[in-house]
Write a protein that holds these residues in place. Structure first.
Motif, PDB file in Angstrom:
ATOM      1  N   SER A  78     -75.614   0.449  48.515  1.00 53.34           N
ATOM      2  CA  SER A  78     -76.672   0.423  48.194  1.00 53.34           C
ATOM      3  C   SER A  78     -78.064  -0.621  48.698  1.00 53.34           C
ATOM      4  O   SER A  78     -79.103  -0.487  48.085  1.00 53.34           O
ATOM      5  N   PHE A  79     -77.552  -1.126  49.691  1.00 50.80           N
ATOM      6  CA  PHE A  79     -78.833  -1.851  50.606  1.00 50.80           C
ATOM      7  C   PHE A  79     -78.171  -1.392  52.007  1.00 50.80           C
ATOM      8  O   PHE A  79     -77.059  -1.454  52.228  1.00 50.80           O
ATOM      9  N   ILE A  80     -78.779  -2.348  53.194  1.00 51.89           N
ATOM     10  CA  ILE A  80     -78.712  -1.286  54.168  1.00 51.89           C
ATOM     11  C   ILE A  80     -78.219  -2.738  54.853  1.00 51.89           C
ATOM     12  O   ILE A  80     -79.556  -4.011  54.512  1.00 51.89           O
ATOM     13  N   THR A  81     -77.432  -3.137  55.488  1.00 49.33           N
ATOM     14  CA  THR A  81     -77.166  -4.545  56.294  1.00 49.33           C
ATOM     15  C   THR A  81     -78.149  -5.040  57.484  1.00 49.33           C
ATOM     16  O   THR A  81     -78.099  -6.107  57.593  1.00 49.33           O
ATOM     17  N   SER A  82     -78.674  -4.078  57.836  1.00 49.83           N
ATOM     18  CA  SER A  82     -79.531  -4.110  58.643  1.00 49.83           C
ATOM     19  C   SER A  82     -79.891  -3.207  59.765  1.00 49.83           C
ATOM     20  O   SER A  82     -79.652  -1.955  59.609  1.00 49.83           O
ATOM     21  N   ILE A  83     -81.040  -3.414  60.682  1.00 55.85           N
ATOM     22  CA  ILE A  83     -81.638  -2.689  60.891  1.00 55.85           C
ATOM     23  C   ILE A  83     -81.688  -2.950  62.970  1.00 55.85           C
ATOM     24  O   ILE A  83     -81.461  -3.775  62.885  1.00 55.85           O
ATOM     25  N   ILE A  84     -80.718  -1.619  63.399  1.00 56.01           N
ATOM     26  CA  ILE A  84     -80.189  -1.702  64.966  1.00 56.01           C
ATOM     27  C   ILE A  84     -81.042  -0.992  65.751  1.00 56.01           C
ATOM     28  O   ILE A  84     -81.433  -0.622  66.089  1.00 56.01           O
ATOM     29  N   TYR A  85     -82.105  -2.115  66.755  1.00 55.71           N
ATOM     30  CA  TYR A  85     -82.446  -1.507  68.018  1.00 55.71           C
ATOM     31  C   TYR A  85     -82.036  -1.659  69.284  1.00 55.71           C
ATOM     32  O   TYR A  85     -81.550  -2.816  69.404  1.00 55.71           O
ATOM     33  N   ASN A  86     -81.353  -0.806  69.375  1.00 55.78           N
ATOM     34  CA  ASN A  86     -79.967  -0.702  70.390  1.00 55.78           C
ATOM     35  C   ASN A  86     -80.740  -0.616  72.050  1.00 55.78           C
ATOM     36  O   ASN A  86     -80.730   1.188  71.733  1.00 55.78           O
ATOM     37  N   VAL A  87     -81.751  -1.457  72.841  1.00 53.84           N
ATOM     38  CA  VAL A  87     -81.896  -0.793  73.722  1.00 53.84           C
ATOM     39  C   VAL A  87     -81.190  -0.603  75.209  1.00 53.84           C
ATOM     40  O   VAL A  87     -80.211  -1.229  75.454  1.00 53.84           O
ATOM     41  N   GLU A  88     -81.028   0.568  75.879  1.00 49.77           N
ATOM     42  CA  GLU A  88     -80.839   0.936  77.120  1.00 49.77           C
ATOM     43  C   GLU A  88     -82.483   1.114  77.702  1.00 49.77           C
ATOM     44  O   GLU A  88     -83.190   1.602  77.430  1.00 49.77           O
ATOM     45  N   VAL A  89     -82.104   0.897  79.558  1.00 51.27           N
ATOM     46  CA  VAL A  89     -82.875   0.943  80.019  1.00 51.27           C
ATOM     47  C   VAL A  89     -83.489   2.267  79.710  1.00 51.27           C
ATOM     48  O   VAL A  89     -84.904   2.392  80.220  1.00 51.27           O
ATOM     49  N   LEU A  90     -83.000   3.429  79.678  1.00 50.94           N
ATOM     50  CA  LEU A  90     -83.588   5.020  79.508  1.00 50.94           C
ATOM     51  C   LEU A  90     -83.786   5.171  78.233  1.00 50.94           C
ATOM     52  O   LEU A  90     -84.989   5.378  77.560  1.00 50.94           O
ATOM     53  N   SER A 140     -79.324  -8.884  55.073  1.00 48.09           N
ATOM     54  CA  SER A 140     -80.176  -7.785  56.063  1.00 48.09           C
ATOM     55  C   SER A 140     -80.899  -8.114  57.274  1.00 48.09           C
ATOM     56  O   SER A 140     -81.815  -9.260  57.211  1.00 48.09           O
ATOM     57  N   LYS A 141     -80.812  -7.717  57.999  1.00 42.14           N
ATOM     58  CA  LYS A 141     -80.946  -8.502  59.072  1.00 42.14           C
ATOM     59  C   LYS A 141     -82.241  -7.345  60.240  1.00 42.14           C
ATOM     60  O   LYS A 141     -81.437  -6.022  60.323  1.00 42.14           O
ATOM     61  N   VAL A 142     -82.527  -8.165  61.293  1.00 38.08           N
ATOM     62  CA  VAL A 142     -83.073  -7.269  62.348  1.00 38.08           C
ATOM     63  C   VAL A 142     -82.518  -7.385  63.765  1.00 38.08           C
ATOM     64  O   VAL A 142     -82.539  -8.126  63.601  1.00 38.08           O
ATOM     65  N   VAL A 143     -81.360  -6.545  64.927  1.00 35.11           N
ATOM     66  CA  VAL A 143     -81.002  -7.266  65.548  1.00 35.11           C
ATOM     67  C   VAL A 143     -81.541  -6.280  66.492  1.00 35.11           C
ATOM     68  O   VAL A 143     -81.344  -5.020  66.698  1.00 35.11           O
ATOM     69  N   PHE A 144     -81.275  -6.813  67.455  1.00 32.69           N
ATOM     70  CA  PHE A 144     -81.700  -6.207  68.713  1.00 32.69           C
ATOM     71  C   PHE A 144     -80.459  -6.423  69.743  1.00 32.69           C
ATOM     72  O   PHE A 144     -79.682  -7.656  70.358  1.00 32.69           O
ATOM     73  N   SER A 145     -80.159  -5.489  70.298  1.00 31.70           N
ATOM     74  CA  SER A 145     -79.481  -5.214  71.566  1.00 31.70           C
ATOM     75  C   SER A 145     -80.139  -5.514  72.818  1.00 31.70           C
ATOM     76  O   SER A 145     -80.885  -3.498  73.205  1.00 31.70           O
ATOM     77  N   LEU A 146     -79.813  -5.935  73.868  1.00 32.26           N
ATOM     78  CA  LEU A 146     -80.048  -5.809  75.103  1.00 32.26           C
ATOM     79  C   LEU A 146     -79.309  -6.398  76.049  1.00 32.26           C
ATOM     80  O   LEU A 146     -78.360  -6.624  76.070  1.00 32.26           O
ATOM     81  N   ASP A 178     -90.571  -9.015  58.159  1.00 37.89           N
ATOM     82  CA  ASP A 178     -89.713  -9.743  56.712  1.00 37.89           C
ATOM     83  C   ASP A 178     -88.648 -10.526  56.896  1.00 37.89           C
ATOM     84  O   ASP A 178     -88.284 -11.069  56.359  1.00 37.89           O
ATOM     85  N   LEU A 179     -87.897  -9.351  57.940  1.00 40.06           N
ATOM     86  CA  LEU A 179     -85.794 -10.690  58.048  1.00 40.06           C
ATOM     87  C   LEU A 179     -85.966 -11.227  59.077  1.00 40.06           C
ATOM     88  O   LEU A 179     -86.623 -11.301  59.925  1.00 40.06           O
ATOM     89  N   GLU A 180     -84.834 -11.790  59.276  1.00 38.02           N
ATOM     90  CA  GLU A 180     -84.662 -12.666  60.588  1.00 38.02           C
ATOM     91  C   GLU A 180     -83.967 -11.795  61.431  1.00 38.02           C
ATOM     92  O   GLU A 180     -83.206 -10.663  61.532  1.00 38.02           O
ATOM     93  N   VAL A 181     -84.124 -12.088  62.618  1.00 41.88           N
ATOM     94  CA  VAL A 181     -84.239 -11.603  63.875  1.00 41.88           C
ATOM     95  C   VAL A 181     -82.876 -11.994  64.229  1.00 41.88           C
ATOM     96  O   VAL A 181     -82.260 -13.133  64.582  1.00 41.88           O
TER      97      VAL A 181
END
Length: 381
Positions: A78-90, A140-146, A178-181
């Motif tokens: 019913s809700f999202i647990t994460s907004i994910i930014y999966n960062v690759e070089v390209l 819900s969290k904002v997640v950066f994969s680096l 608004d979310l924890e990073v």
């Protein structure tokens, strides 16, 4: 002396155990949950009712029992647990994750070299996601994969050499969201995903993830915990010197980008992404193209050398291969294994080596959602 849990702490731990079990498996009836967890049925009835009332678990269907159909329960979507930014070089993949461990890709964009431009793209996509998805502000969290060395405690990118980014405070840069990073290295997230979903990694005292991408990364797990090291650089095998005379590091020999550069001196590869070009390389390998076979054989010999070093240094129970390319062992495992047997003692070579279970998506993206789930489970009271 073992520290005894008070009744309140015990209830909390039981609640976490039940929720984790439901997240990691398919929906189950309360009777099945009691049998699998070893908890009393009365406790399971109470915990499930509590989880349903909190909007974390919902009815999913029915399971046929001996006497009647039993209601099955599973994590809500019913809700999202994460907004994910999966960062690759390209390329950067943007996805949302759910409490049942599932994910959905929302968009993708070319990763800008300029961090300011990247920040604008993130802010824009974040605002669009808010318009079409329901959040739970407590979960819900904002997640950066680096692809670099990350201080996970201060949410600080120390250095991502292939991106040209250094000393970036993600908490400060994205504090307006608004979310924890949460910020983590892509290899660590890949191993975290395997730890969450793969029984062999769960059961291994030591596991290693060898991440193939524009660069080369690595992650170590000991007794179910990711090892980050004193300065968050543990597992960074790409920066280990492999040729003393030239000073060349592992990344110089195993980077998929550098492999493609070598092969494109002989053949024009089809595709735009690294994955697409690597698929063409596989077709050329099987067709017997001479220059491709020679270049690939040299590459695979270096893979065997690096695996030998990992095996002798860590003695892991499982080594998982993946990243941008997720079928290296399925495709070339027999060749790598032959090369490995030439340079390693048989008694030491009894290590499970396999590809990641995530074939169609970067495992680090899956790990981004797992990280958000693990953070939530840790905070349950």
């Amino acid at each position: 002396m073992h520290k005894k849990l008070n009744p309140k702490s015990m209830k909390t731990e039981n609640k976490k155990m039940v929720l984790r079990y439901l997240i990691e498996s398919v929906p189950h009836s309360r009777v099945e949950i009691a049998r699998k967890t070893g908890l009393a049925q009365s406790a399971i009835w109470r915990i499930i009712e509590e989880l349903v009332n909190e909007g974390l678990v919902e009815e999913k269907g029915t399971a046929t029992g001996r006497r009647r159909k039993a209601v099955t329960y599973g994590p809500t979507r019913s809700f999202i647990t994460s907004i994910i930014y999966n960062v690759e070089v390209l390329e950067t993949l943007v996805a949302v994750g759910f409490l049942d461990g599932a994910w959905r890709i929302i968009e993708r964009f070319s990763t800008p070299k300029d961090f300011g431009e990247f920040k604008q793209r993130v802010t824009s996509s974040y605002e669009n996601i808010l318009k079409s998805h329901v959040l739970n502000k407590n979960i819900s969290k904002v997640v950066f994969s680096l692809p670099g060395i990350v201080n996970t405690e201060s949410k600080f990118l120390i250095h991502a050499p292939n991106l040209g980014w250094r000393d970036i405070d993600f908490q400060k840069e994205f504090g307006n969201l608004d979310l924890e990073v949460l910020v983590e290295n892509d290899s660590n997230l890949s191993l975290l995903a395997e730890e969450f979903f793969s029984q062999d990694v769960k059961e291994s005292d030591v596991a290693f993830f060898l991440y193939f991408g524009e660069g080369i990364g690595g992650a170590i797990s000991v007794n179910g915990k990711i090892v980050r090291g004193e300065n968050f650089a543990a597992g960074e095998i790409g920066h280990v010197v492999l040729d003393v005379e030239s000073g060349k590091e592992v990344e110089e020999f195993l980077s998929i980008s550098k492999l493609i550069e070598k092969i494109e001196k002989f053949v024009e590869l089809q595709g735009e992404t690294l994955d697409e070009k690597f698929r063409h390389i596989k077709r050329l390998w099987f067709s017997g193209e001479k220059n491709v076979k020679e270049t690939m054989e040299e590459f695979l010999q270096y893979v065997a050398v690096v695996l030998k070093n990992i095996i002798y240094f860590l003695n892991p129970g499982v080594i998982v291969l993946g990243g941008v390319v997720n079928d290296l062992w399925d495709t070339f495992g027999s060749f790598i294994k032959r090369e490995l047997e030439k340079i390693i003692d048989r008694e030491i070579a009894d290590v499970l080596i396999r590809d990641t279970i995530f074939k169609e998506i970067s495992p680090s993206l899956v790990g981004g959602n797992v990280l958000a789930i693990e953070e939530f489970l840790r905070q349950i009271t």
